[in-house]
Design a protein around this motif. Structure first.
Motif, PDB file in Angstrom:
ATOM      1  N   UNK A   1      27.674  48.100  51.735  1.00  0.00           N
ATOM      2  CA  UNK A   1      26.459  48.892  51.920  1.00  0.00           C
ATOM      3  C   UNK A   1      25.267  48.226  51.228  1.00  0.00           C
TER       4      UNK A   1
ATOM      5  N   UNK B   1      27.209  48.586  40.590  1.00  0.00           N
ATOM      6  CA  UNK B   1      28.014  49.095  39.477  1.00  0.00           C
ATOM      7  C   UNK B   1      27.465  50.433  39.004  1.00  0.00           C
TER       8      UNK B   1
ATOM      9  N   UNK C   1      35.289  42.862  39.786  1.00  0.00           N
ATOM     10  CA  UNK C   1      35.471  43.238  38.378  1.00  0.00           C
ATOM     11  C   UNK C   1      34.219  43.925  37.863  1.00  0.00           C
TER      12      UNK C   1
ATOM     13  N   UNK D   1      45.108  51.339  36.684  1.00  0.00           N
ATOM     14  CA  UNK D   1      44.114  51.274  37.748  1.00  0.00           C
ATOM     15  C   UNK D   1      44.811  51.288  39.105  1.00  0.00           C
TER      16      UNK D   1
ATOM     17  N   UNK E   1      35.922  52.901  36.148  1.00  0.00           N
ATOM     18  CA  UNK E   1      37.384  52.787  36.101  1.00  0.00           C
ATOM     19  C   UNK E   1      38.065  54.101  35.723  1.00  0.00           C
TER      20      UNK E   1
ATOM     21  N   UNK F   1      44.867  49.940  42.454  1.00  0.00           N
ATOM     22  CA  UNK F   1      44.184  48.789  43.063  1.00  0.00           C
ATOM     23  C   UNK F   1      43.626  49.094  44.454  1.00  0.00           C
ATOM     24  N   UNK F   2      44.332  49.920  45.215  1.00  0.00           N
ATOM     25  CA  UNK F   2      43.858  50.209  46.568  1.00  0.00           C
ATOM     26  C   UNK F   2      42.563  51.012  46.526  1.00  0.00           C
TER      27      UNK F   2
ATOM     28  N   UNK G   1      33.491  36.417  48.848  1.00  0.00           N
ATOM     29  CA  UNK G   1      34.206  37.679  48.938  1.00  0.00           C
ATOM     30  C   UNK G   1      34.126  38.349  47.575  1.00  0.00           C
ATOM     31  N   UNK G   2      34.914  39.395  47.395  1.00  0.00           N
ATOM     32  CA  UNK G   2      34.792  40.160  46.169  1.00  0.00           C
ATOM     33  C   UNK G   2      35.314  39.399  44.957  1.00  0.00           C
ATOM     34  N   UNK G   3      36.025  38.300  45.177  1.00  0.00           N
ATOM     35  CA  UNK G   3      36.559  37.552  44.042  1.00  0.00           C
ATOM     36  C   UNK G   3      35.647  36.400  43.626  1.00  0.00           C
TER      37      UNK G   3
ATOM     38  N   UNK H   1      41.532  55.463  37.771  1.00  0.00           N
ATOM     39  CA  UNK H   1      42.775  55.252  37.033  1.00  0.00           C
ATOM     40  C   UNK H   1      43.576  56.540  36.936  1.00  0.00           C
TER      41      UNK H   1
ATOM     42  N   UNK I   1      40.458  51.198  44.045  1.00  0.00           N
ATOM     43  CA  UNK I   1      39.398  50.377  43.470  1.00  0.00           C
ATOM     44  C   UNK I   1      38.810  49.454  44.533  1.00  0.00           C
ATOM     45  N   UNK I   2      39.714  48.817  45.276  1.00  0.00           N
ATOM     46  CA  UNK I   2      39.234  47.870  46.266  1.00  0.00           C
ATOM     47  C   UNK I   2      38.414  48.561  47.348  1.00  0.00           C
TER      48      UNK I   2
ATOM     49  N   UNK J   1      33.459  48.188  36.968  1.00  0.00           N
ATOM     50  CA  UNK J   1      33.628  48.279  35.511  1.00  0.00           C
ATOM     51  C   UNK J   1      33.242  49.633  34.924  1.00  0.00           C
TER      52      UNK J   1
END
Lengths: 397, 514
Positions: free
Chosen positions: B390, B417, B359, B375, B366, B377-378, B397-399, B370, B380-381, B363
């Motif tokens: 990197x 970010x 997230x 958004x 986006x 999702x693929x 993990x990312x969550x 989009x 973005x991920x 941020x």
């Protein structure tokens, strides 16, 4: 980065104590809310068997739709950390305007609704702009709105009772709560809804697997889908025993899907959560904070108008008490459903569930002809209880 | 009884679900000793402090904590305080609206007949402050003090409780040089009074200046304890990372390209009470690192924040981005124009702590991910994953929630970010504050990668070695004005400090405005 050892072992991470505690909090809330709902239904079901009869459940569905449509709007206001106390008065005002345009001025219902909706959105955008640009707390602006809209409402209807339709001729407004889907269409719609839910569950699961993220087991997903099927089937069966699925329930479904997509799958929705989580960081991250909050208020205006039409149609006419205290029901529904009043947290399903609890309570008390005094006290107690739980669980997570 | 010991931790093991944070830590603290704990972020320092201060209660860990030779069963922070252990955290815990005196005596206000005896309280506070040689008026509200002075008040507050053992967690992270000196002097005074300190800091110079002994933690284990008098910086670093770091400042110079950001005669009015900026001019070219230094309050962060559209009102001057006029902007416009800011205060301006790593990473980007507001999702991920890998962010993990990561990893998320926006100009405000040596070098490597790719970097730092080591040119600010500009190689610490104090000797001001 050759100078530092690149593969450090797992303990380099901070002790990971996050999600378990959070999941515990959420699970506890879900559990206690389900118990509360079952208890409410059992209590009213025993006190008056008519509570669980098809006719009353159909009424309950309409009442739920009104509460939930407003609560879903409120979700989009609370997630970025604001509040709206004016929607109850707004519901009264916009229902009143539509009733006057139709009954006194003989306007066609769709035109009256369109004009009123435009006014509602404009007024709410204005409130949002005042809040973010002049830095006045939403609490104050919307409290002022509560009083002003109430005054305007009474002025518009001349403190009279203005019917929503001329004679017995139905119009688009009155049909909002009096038109029912024929049984076959009802079954077909629910089947379609289930198919969409199943499709999105499966797709999102596949996507998470391809991303290497944790997923529920296949069994959990299947049992969740079975639960959905049972719920939807039960709903349509109960409804067909009376007059079919109410149009207002279909509207609620559409609003819920829209708010779900907005909150979970759009840039705008992400921004709402980011603002609620940390407004300063959101600003520095390039989130157009002011625009986003104003837009959220715009959506709230739209849903307030819609709620106003439905509530007034359900009552049959606009009176001075229409919409009274609905803002507090909506806030309570949000909080019961796990929305944090500090912002940053809240889901569509939670809010609908919270609305169901609020609507069931009010419906049951009305059915049992409980006096208005007691109803006020009960509503207040539930609101306080919900916020207390929010504080308790927020401390846990 | 030559080796009298106040506090002893004996083979402490602390397990969390899925992770063993401490895998056997042993160390002891002598009376009147300053004992430094060094280790990278995640080495287990914070966990150890939590064990020693009762946050992780007795029974939740294995091994023993001994106080004065007896097993200490601390179940709460209060228990630890009663036993004389006081902790001063990195994050301030004061009430900004209350006065200094009120903060010092918070919860233990001297009373007469149940009514707070204000005169006595202020008198006591004044005495305490004087005893430690701190010149702060106890009637001032905390809000009126700088972060550094607030920190000193915190320390006095802890000492007022008659602590025997003082634990300081990164106490100087927000202090200016002169405040650091006051703090170190206080600690020396305390030593003579028999108070023992556990001192945690990433600033090894400080550690060597103040500590009697140093214990190194790595991967949840105490690696070694050494006498500070005989220890060297490189030795400490070697123990911390498990191998030698050859180059602390691996700046790789690239040939500067076209001017990316040109600021001419910029004057800015700040909010009431804040110093403004006056007549500032500088230029950053593609592939170049401009360092900005100065004392606290010189306007370093304010300058960056203003150029980013988040601070002050422009009175005069112009800003050009890649040769085009940059109008007065907002942060979202700045980002879409290719300027990005990594703030010094990552918790306040950098992260949404209760949200996930993913997230936060995406941020600012986006817009690009989009289609019609929805958004993808693929996409973005994929971008998140690439950045996650990197930068080698260490998280489940990312969550994983960003708030649960260590400081260095949180900083990587903020950097990620910023980089994901594909900027042309990157503002880094104190990007290595409060992170360990290993993570610092990774940040420096990243700066090299940016300039290699032709991006322009502006690096604000209060550490002079970092400015000297990692930048191509240096702009020193003094009270909102340019105190001097220097080219790499021509500057040294004295010259920079003189410029920061407004006594520029080797100033090359004006040279770059060709």
């Amino acid at each position: 980065m050759t100078t530092v050892s690149p593969t450090e072992p797992a303990p380099e991470m901070l002790p990971y104590a996050g999600p378990p505690a959070q999941q515990r909090g959420v699970a506890l809330r879900n559990f206690s809310m389900t118990i509360a709902l079952v208890a409410i239904w059992l209590f009213f079901g025993v006190a008056d068997p008519a509570f669980l009869g098809p006719r009353n459940l159909s009424n309950l569905a309409v009442e739920l739709s009104i509460t939930a449509v407003l609560s879903l709007g409120m979700l989009l206001i609370i997630v970025p950390g604001h509040i709206d106390l004016s929607i109850g008065s707004g519901v009264g005002l916009f229902g009143g305007i539509v009733a006057v345009l139709i009954f006194n001025r003989s306007w066609p219902a769709p035109v009256a609704m369109a004009l009123t909706t435009v006014i509602a959105v404009a007024v709410w955008l204005g409130m949002g702009a005042l809040i973010v640009r002049q830095r006045i707390p939403a609490f104050i602006i919307t409290l002022a709105g509560l009083l002003i809209f109430k005054g305007l409402h009474w002025r518009v209807i001349g403190s009279q009772t203005i019917p929503i339709q001329i004679g017995a001729a139905p119009n688009l407004v009155s049909l909002l709560t009096t038109w029912f889907l024929p049984p076959l269409a009802g079954f077909a719609l629910m089947a379609a809804v289930w198919a969409v839910i199943a499709w999105s569950e499966v797709r999102s699961r596949q996507r998470r697997i391809s991303f290497g993220l944790s997923v529920d087991t296949r069994e959990v997903m299947i049992s969740r889908l079975v639960l959905w099927a049972q719920g939807l089937l039960l709903f349509v069966l109960v409804c067909t025993q009376y007059r079919g699925i109410p149009l207002s329930a279909v509207i609620l479904g559409a609003v819920a899907v829209a708010v779900y997509v907005i909150s979970q799958h759009t840039r705008f929705g992400r921004y709402l959560y980011a603002i609620g989580g940390n407004e300063e960081a959101a600003l520095i991250s390039g989130v157009p904070v002011n625009k986003v909050v104003i837009a959220a208020f715009g959506i709230m205006g739209l849903l307030t108008a819609l709620g106003g039409f439905m509530q007034t149609a359900y009552a049959g006419s606009s009176t001075t008490t229409i919409g009274q205290l609905l803002e507090l029901d909506a806030i309570a529904a949000c909080v019961i459903g796990g929305t944090s009043l500090k912002g940053g947290r809240g889901t569509v399903l939670g809010v609908i569930f919270g609305s169901l609890i609020m609507a069931s309570l009010l419906n049951g008390m009305t059915l049992m002809a409980i006096s208005p005094e007691v109803k006020f006290i009960a509503r207040g107690a539930v609101l306080a209880l919900a916020v207390w739980m929010d504080v308790k669980l927020a401390a846990k997570t | 009884m030559a080796e009298l010991v106040v506090l002893e931790a004996h083979h402490i093991i602390k397990r969390f679900p899925g992770v063993v944070a401490l895998k056997g830590v042993t160390f002891d603290l002598r009376p009147g000793e300053v004992h430094a704990l060094c280790g990278e972020n995640g080495a287990g320092k914070s966990t150890l402090i939590k064990v020693l201060s009762g946050i992780h209660p007795y029974g939740s860990y294995e091994g023993d904590v001994l106080l004065g030779g007896e097993i200490a069963e601390m179940r709460t922070v209060k228990d630890a305080e009663l036993l004389g252990i006081a902790v001063i955290y990195q994050e301030l815990a004061s009430v900004p609206e209350m006065t200094v005196a009120e903060n010092i005596f918070l919860g233990r206000e001297p009373t007469r007949l149940g009514i707070i005896d204000r005169l006595k309280m202020e008198d006591e506070a004044r005495k305490l402050l004087r005893r430690f040689g701190i010149e702060i008026n106890p009637d001032l509200t905390m809000r009126d003090l700088g972060v550094g002075h607030q920190q000193l008040v915190e320390i006095v507050k802890a000492l007022a409780k008659n602590g025997r053992v003082l634990i300081l967690d990164e106490p100087t992270a927000a202090l200016s040089e002169s405040e650091v000196q006051i703090l170190l002097q206080i600690l020396r005074d305390l030593k003579t009074q028999g108070v023992s300190c556990i001192y945690i800091s990433h600033k090894l110079d400080e550690v060597l200046a103040i500590a009697d002994r140093i214990t190194i933690l790595r991967d949840g284990q105490s690696i070694t304890t050494m006498e500070a008098a005989r220890a060297t910086k490189s030795e400490i670093i070697r123990h911390m990372v498990g191998r030698e770091i050859q180059d602390l400042f691996p700046r790789r110079q690239t040939k500067p390209g076209e001017p990316m950001l040109t600021v001419r005669n910029l004057s800015v009015q700040g909010p009431p009470g804040a110093t403004g900026l006056r007549n500032i001019s500088f230029e950053v070219r593609a592939g170049e690192v401009l360092g900005i230094g100065g004392l606290m309050g010189a306007g370093r962060s304010e300058l960056l924040m203003h150029l980013f559209g988040a601070w002050g009102k422009r009175i005069s001057g112009s800003v050009d981005l890649a040769g085009e006029k940059l109008p007065t902007i907002t942060p979202d416009r700045a980002i879409s124009d290719g300027i990005v800011l990594v703030s010094e205060d990552r918790k306040r301006y950098g992260l949404v702590l209760e949200k996930s790593v993913g997230f936060n990473l995406s941020l600012s980007s986006l817009d690009r991910m989009s289609r019609m507001g929805l958004i993808d999702p693929t996409g973005e991920h994929a971008e998140n994953q690439r950045m996650f890998d990197s930068l080698r962010i260490k998280a489940r993990d990312m969550e994983a929630l960003v708030g649960k990561l260590s400081g260095g990893n949180q900083q990587k998320v903020v950097l990620g970010k910023a980089l994901m926006t594909r900027p042309r100009v990157v503002f880094l405000d104190e990007p290595t504050r409060g992170i360990d040596v290993g993570a610092k070098v990774e940040v420096y490597q990243l700066v090299n990668r940016l300039t290699d790719a032709g991006q322009a970097v502006v690096l604000v730092s209060s550490e002079l070695p970092e400015l000297l080591g990692m930048t191509d040119r240096i702009l020193m600010l003094h009270a909102g004005e340019v105190g001097g500009t220097f080219v790499r190689g021509e500057a040294d610490q004295e010259k920079l400090l003189a410029a920061a104090l407004g006594q520029a000797i080797g100033s090359l001001e004006g040279k770059e405005q060709a």
